[in-house]
Design a protein around this motif. Structure first.
Motif, PDB file in Angstrom:
ATOM      1  N   ASN A 122       3.250  -9.052   0.433  1.00 35.61           N
ATOM      2  CA  ASN A 122       2.141  -8.838   1.372  1.00 35.61           C
ATOM      3  C   ASN A 122       2.667  -8.852   2.802  1.00 35.61           C
ATOM      4  O   ASN A 122       3.420  -9.752   3.190  1.00 35.61           O
ATOM      5  N   ILE A 123       2.258  -7.837   3.576  1.00 33.29           N
ATOM      6  CA  ILE A 123       2.609  -7.736   4.995  1.00 33.29           C
ATOM      7  C   ILE A 123       1.295  -7.705   5.756  1.00 33.29           C
ATOM      8  O   ILE A 123       0.532  -6.745   5.658  1.00 33.29           O
ATOM      9  N   SER A 124       1.025  -8.772   6.499  1.00 28.61           N
ATOM     10  CA  SER A 124      -0.300  -8.926   7.102  1.00 28.61           C
ATOM     11  C   SER A 124      -0.209  -9.037   8.615  1.00 28.61           C
ATOM     12  O   SER A 124       0.599  -9.793   9.153  1.00 28.61           O
ATOM     13  N   LYS A 125      -1.069  -8.263   9.284  1.00 31.99           N
ATOM     14  CA  LYS A 125      -1.225  -8.347  10.736  1.00 31.99           C
ATOM     15  C   LYS A 125      -2.624  -8.867  11.023  1.00 31.99           C
ATOM     16  O   LYS A 125      -3.589  -8.468  10.363  1.00 31.99           O
ATOM     17  N   ALA A 126      -2.743  -9.766  11.984  1.00 34.81           N
ATOM     18  CA  ALA A 126      -4.034 -10.392  12.285  1.00 34.81           C
ATOM     19  C   ALA A 126      -5.105  -9.336  12.539  1.00 34.81           C
ATOM     20  O   ALA A 126      -4.898  -8.387  13.292  1.00 34.81           O
ATOM     21  N   GLY A 127      -6.254  -9.515  11.872  1.00 37.23           N
ATOM     22  CA  GLY A 127      -7.374  -8.605  12.070  1.00 37.23           C
ATOM     23  C   GLY A 127      -7.319  -7.349  11.228  1.00 37.23           C
ATOM     24  O   GLY A 127      -8.208  -6.501  11.325  1.00 37.23           O
ATOM     25  N   GLU A 128      -6.299  -7.210  10.381  1.00 35.46           N
ATOM     26  CA  GLU A 128      -6.166  -6.019   9.544  1.00 35.46           C
ATOM     27  C   GLU A 128      -5.955  -6.429   8.094  1.00 35.46           C
ATOM     28  O   GLU A 128      -5.515  -7.540   7.803  1.00 35.46           O
ATOM     29  N   PHE A 175      12.046  -1.956   0.683  1.00 31.01           N
ATOM     30  CA  PHE A 175      12.254  -1.163   1.888  1.00 31.01           C
ATOM     31  C   PHE A 175      10.911  -0.548   2.280  1.00 31.01           C
ATOM     32  O   PHE A 175      10.370   0.287   1.545  1.00 31.01           O
ATOM     33  N   HIS A 176      10.393  -0.980   3.414  1.00 29.13           N
ATOM     34  CA  HIS A 176       9.094  -0.472   3.878  1.00 29.13           C
ATOM     35  C   HIS A 176       9.325   0.813   4.666  1.00 29.13           C
ATOM     36  O   HIS A 176       9.823   0.788   5.794  1.00 29.13           O
ATOM     37  N   LYS A 177       8.970   1.940   4.062  1.00 24.04           N
ATOM     38  CA  LYS A 177       9.277   3.242   4.650  1.00 24.04           C
ATOM     39  C   LYS A 177       8.437   3.542   5.883  1.00 24.04           C
ATOM     40  O   LYS A 177       8.917   4.154   6.839  1.00 24.04           O
ATOM     41  N   GLU A 178       7.180   3.129   5.874  1.00 23.92           N
ATOM     42  CA  GLU A 178       6.305   3.437   7.005  1.00 23.92           C
ATOM     43  C   GLU A 178       6.633   2.525   8.188  1.00 23.92           C
ATOM     44  O   GLU A 178       6.934   1.349   8.013  1.00 23.92           O
ATOM     45  N   LYS A 179       6.558   3.095   9.385  1.00 19.10           N
ATOM     46  CA  LYS A 179       6.849   2.321  10.586  1.00 19.10           C
ATOM     47  C   LYS A 179       5.674   1.389  10.897  1.00 19.10           C
ATOM     48  O   LYS A 179       4.508   1.780  10.798  1.00 19.10           O
ATOM     49  N   LEU A 180       5.994   0.172  11.276  1.00 16.69           N
ATOM     50  CA  LEU A 180       4.964  -0.799  11.628  1.00 16.69           C
ATOM     51  C   LEU A 180       4.637  -0.705  13.113  1.00 16.69           C
ATOM     52  O   LEU A 180       5.525  -0.482  13.941  1.00 16.69           O
ATOM     53  N   TRP A 193       4.797 -12.514   2.967  1.00 18.01           N
ATOM     54  CA  TRP A 193       4.993 -13.456   1.877  1.00 18.01           C
ATOM     55  C   TRP A 193       5.002 -12.689   0.555  1.00 18.01           C
ATOM     56  O   TRP A 193       4.679 -11.500   0.510  1.00 18.01           O
ATOM     57  N   ALA A 194       5.369 -13.380  -0.522  1.00 18.58           N
ATOM     58  CA  ALA A 194       5.470 -12.720  -1.830  1.00 18.58           C
ATOM     59  C   ALA A 194       5.059 -13.697  -2.922  1.00 18.58           C
ATOM     60  O   ALA A 194       5.026 -14.916  -2.716  1.00 18.58           O
ATOM     61  N   SER A 209       2.696 -16.883  -9.733  1.00 19.25           N
ATOM     62  CA  SER A 209       3.227 -18.004  -8.959  1.00 19.25           C
ATOM     63  C   SER A 209       2.319 -18.233  -7.762  1.00 19.25           C
ATOM     64  O   SER A 209       1.424 -17.431  -7.481  1.00 19.25           O
ATOM     65  N   LEU A 210       2.567 -19.312  -7.063  1.00 21.23           N
ATOM     66  CA  LEU A 210       1.931 -19.484  -5.763  1.00 21.23           C
ATOM     67  C   LEU A 210       2.652 -18.598  -4.755  1.00 21.23           C
ATOM     68  O   LEU A 210       3.708 -18.027  -5.044  1.00 21.23           O
ATOM     69  N   ASP A 211       2.088 -18.461  -3.567  1.00 22.31           N
ATOM     70  CA  ASP A 211       2.734 -17.648  -2.536  1.00 22.31           C
ATOM     71  C   ASP A 211       4.035 -18.300  -2.085  1.00 22.31           C
ATOM     72  O   ASP A 211       4.164 -19.528  -2.055  1.00 22.31           O
ATOM     73  N   SER A 212       4.991 -17.463  -1.738  1.00 15.43           N
ATOM     74  CA  SER A 212       6.252 -17.959  -1.186  1.00 15.43           C
ATOM     75  C   SER A 212       6.025 -18.477   0.231  1.00 15.43           C
ATOM     76  O   SER A 212       4.918 -18.376   0.785  1.00 15.43           O
ATOM     77  N   THR A 213       7.077 -19.007   0.824  1.00 10.80           N
ATOM     78  CA  THR A 213       7.017 -19.390   2.235  1.00 10.80           C
ATOM     79  C   THR A 213       6.685 -18.158   3.077  1.00 10.80           C
ATOM     80  O   THR A 213       7.223 -17.078   2.845  1.00 10.80           O
ATOM     81  N   ARG A 214       5.806 -18.331   4.041  1.00  7.34           N
ATOM     82  CA  ARG A 214       5.426 -17.202   4.895  1.00  7.34           C
ATOM     83  C   ARG A 214       6.409 -17.062   6.049  1.00  7.34           C
ATOM     84  O   ARG A 214       6.791 -18.056   6.668  1.00  7.34           O
ATOM     85  N   HIS A 215       6.795 -15.819   6.325  1.00  6.99           N
ATOM     86  CA  HIS A 215       7.750 -15.523   7.387  1.00  6.99           C
ATOM     87  C   HIS A 215       7.062 -14.697   8.470  1.00  6.99           C
ATOM     88  O   HIS A 215       6.264 -13.799   8.172  1.00  6.99           O
ATOM     89  N   LEU A 216       7.394 -15.001   9.720  1.00  3.79           N
ATOM     90  CA  LEU A 216       6.841 -14.262  10.852  1.00  3.79           C
ATOM     91  C   LEU A 216       7.824 -13.182  11.291  1.00  3.79           C
ATOM     92  O   LEU A 216       9.018 -13.446  11.440  1.00  3.79           O
ATOM     93  N   VAL A 217       7.306 -11.980  11.490  1.00  2.41           N
ATOM     94  CA  VAL A 217       8.115 -10.852  11.968  1.00  2.41           C
ATOM     95  C   VAL A 217       7.432 -10.281  13.203  1.00  2.41           C
ATOM     96  O   VAL A 217       6.256  -9.911  13.153  1.00  2.41           O
ATOM     97  N   ALA A 218       8.172 -10.224  14.310  1.00  6.47           N
ATOM     98  CA  ALA A 218       7.647  -9.645  15.551  1.00  6.47           C
ATOM     99  C   ALA A 218       8.154  -8.209  15.666  1.00  6.47           C
ATOM    100  O   ALA A 218       9.360  -7.975  15.723  1.00  6.47           O
TER     101      ALA A 218
END
Length: 360
Positions: A183-189, A207-212, A220-221, A231-240
């Motif tokens: 899961n790749i999540s941006k606030a409000g989306e 490999f995420h082909k679309e540009k963010l 997280w995964a 499983s439960l969710d993995s540790t969440r990582h922040l990407v700027a």
């Protein structure tokens, strides 16, 4: 009319009058028949029979159990139970789990169990109610837990990503050939969900082909196996995700500008060195001229001093006082000439040193 437990009884010839409805006396549990016939001016008609059941007793009590096959992560455990209703029989069952209620037919539980649909890891409270044909119920409840699989581990993910770059995520897990939901999540989306499969060693890559777009993202995964166990969710990582830097956006223009500046500086240095050489040549020439002029001037001064001293007393030759004056004047001239010559020599030496430095 008459109520009996026989299917073909006759109410007889007694007239019960004109009736529209009747209330029967309390009957025992079991199978009963209502018999009725009508009379008109021509006599009694045929007897009509209607079967009905009396059942106020609920199904037999039972104990509800859970069978997960010895695997606490089993997402589809069986509910084990056994009950019956002697009078009217079981009509159906109600299985209530959480906020959901499921109607189960006797055929679905004919082997003494009912298998639940896929459950997520959690603690559950289940109530099962057996309902007979008369609507009487008997129920039993049980608590159980569905344990999660071990969460995947994200081992490689950038903290800062250029919006023109591709997001690459790598990780590992304790299971081979299972599904990894990313899961790749941006606030409000709404989160972006992607699916990959682990290899034989439990490793995986995405490999995420679309540009963010520019912004902050959480990644997280979790694992889902073929049974549906999770499983439960993995540790969440922040990407700027950031915009391209000025170097990336205008790289070639900056390189060209720097090259032009370098070319300009080289030409300017060549020009300055050329001017410096011309200046050195001019200074050396003037320095040589000064040396020659000084030599001639001091020679002329010596001759002039000699003549003036000799003519001072209007007698040929030098007297003793004149000789001393002459020697002192010559000594002064020698010192002056030596001092000035030394200064000129220093200038000449400095020019030579600069020439050597320039050659190096």
């Amino acid at each position: 009319y008459v109520v009996t437990d026989g299917s073909d009884s006759d109410p007889g010839s007694k007239n019960d009058g004109i009736i529209e409805n009747i209330i029967l006396e309390k009957q025992e549990d079991g199978e009963w028949y209502f018999h009725i016939k009508y009379q008109n001016k021509y006599g009694w008609g045929q007897v009509a029979h209607k079967k009905f059941l009396v059942d106020v007793t609920p199904p037999e009590d039972f104990i509800l159990g859970v069978d997960n096959g010895g695997d606490d992560t089993n997402p589809t455990p069986k509910l084990k139970f056994s009950t019956k209703d002697k009078t009217s029989g079981i009509s159906h069952y109600f299985v209530k789990i959480g906020e959901e209620t499921i109607k189960v037919s006797p055929e679905e539980a004919s082997e003494g169990y009912y298998r639940l649909s896929v459950l997520t890891p959690a603690e559950y409270f289940v109530n099962l109610a057996a309902v007979d044909m008369a609507g009487n119920t008997a129920s039993s409840s049980v608590n159980f837990i569905v344990d999660p699989l071990k969460a995947p581990i994200i081992t490689d993910i950038p903290k800062i990503l250029n919006k023109k770059e591709e997001l690459v995520i790598r990780g590992t897990s304790f299971y081979s050939r299972v599904t990894v939901k990313i899961n790749i999540s941006k606030a409000g989306e709404d989160p972006i969900e992607a699916i990959v499969t682990t290899d034989d060693e439990g490793n995986w890559s995405y490999f995420h082909k679309e540009k963010l777009e520019k912004g902050n993202y959480e990644v997280w995964a979790k694992i889902v196996d073929k049974r549906g166990a999770q499983s439960l969710d993995s540790t969440r990582h922040l990407v700027a995700v950031v915009s391209s830097s000025i170097i990336c956006a205008y790289g070639w223009w900056i390189v060209i500008l720097l090259l032009l500046i370098i070319v300009f500086l080289v030409l300017y240095i060549i020009y300055q060195r050329s001017r410096f050489k011309e200046e050195k040549t001019r200074i050396r020439k003037e320095n040589d001229e000064v040396k020659n002029k000084l030599s001639r001037i001091f020679a002329a001064l010596r001759e002039e001093v000699d003549e003036l001293i000799e003519l001072a007393d209007k007698k040929p030759g030098y007297s003793e006082p004149e000789r001393k004056i002459k020697e002192r004047l010559r000594e002064s001239l020698d010192i002056s000439e030596e001092f000035i010559a030394k200064e000129v020599a220093d200038v000449d030496k400095e020019i030579k040193l600069k020439e050597k430095g320039g050659e190096k």
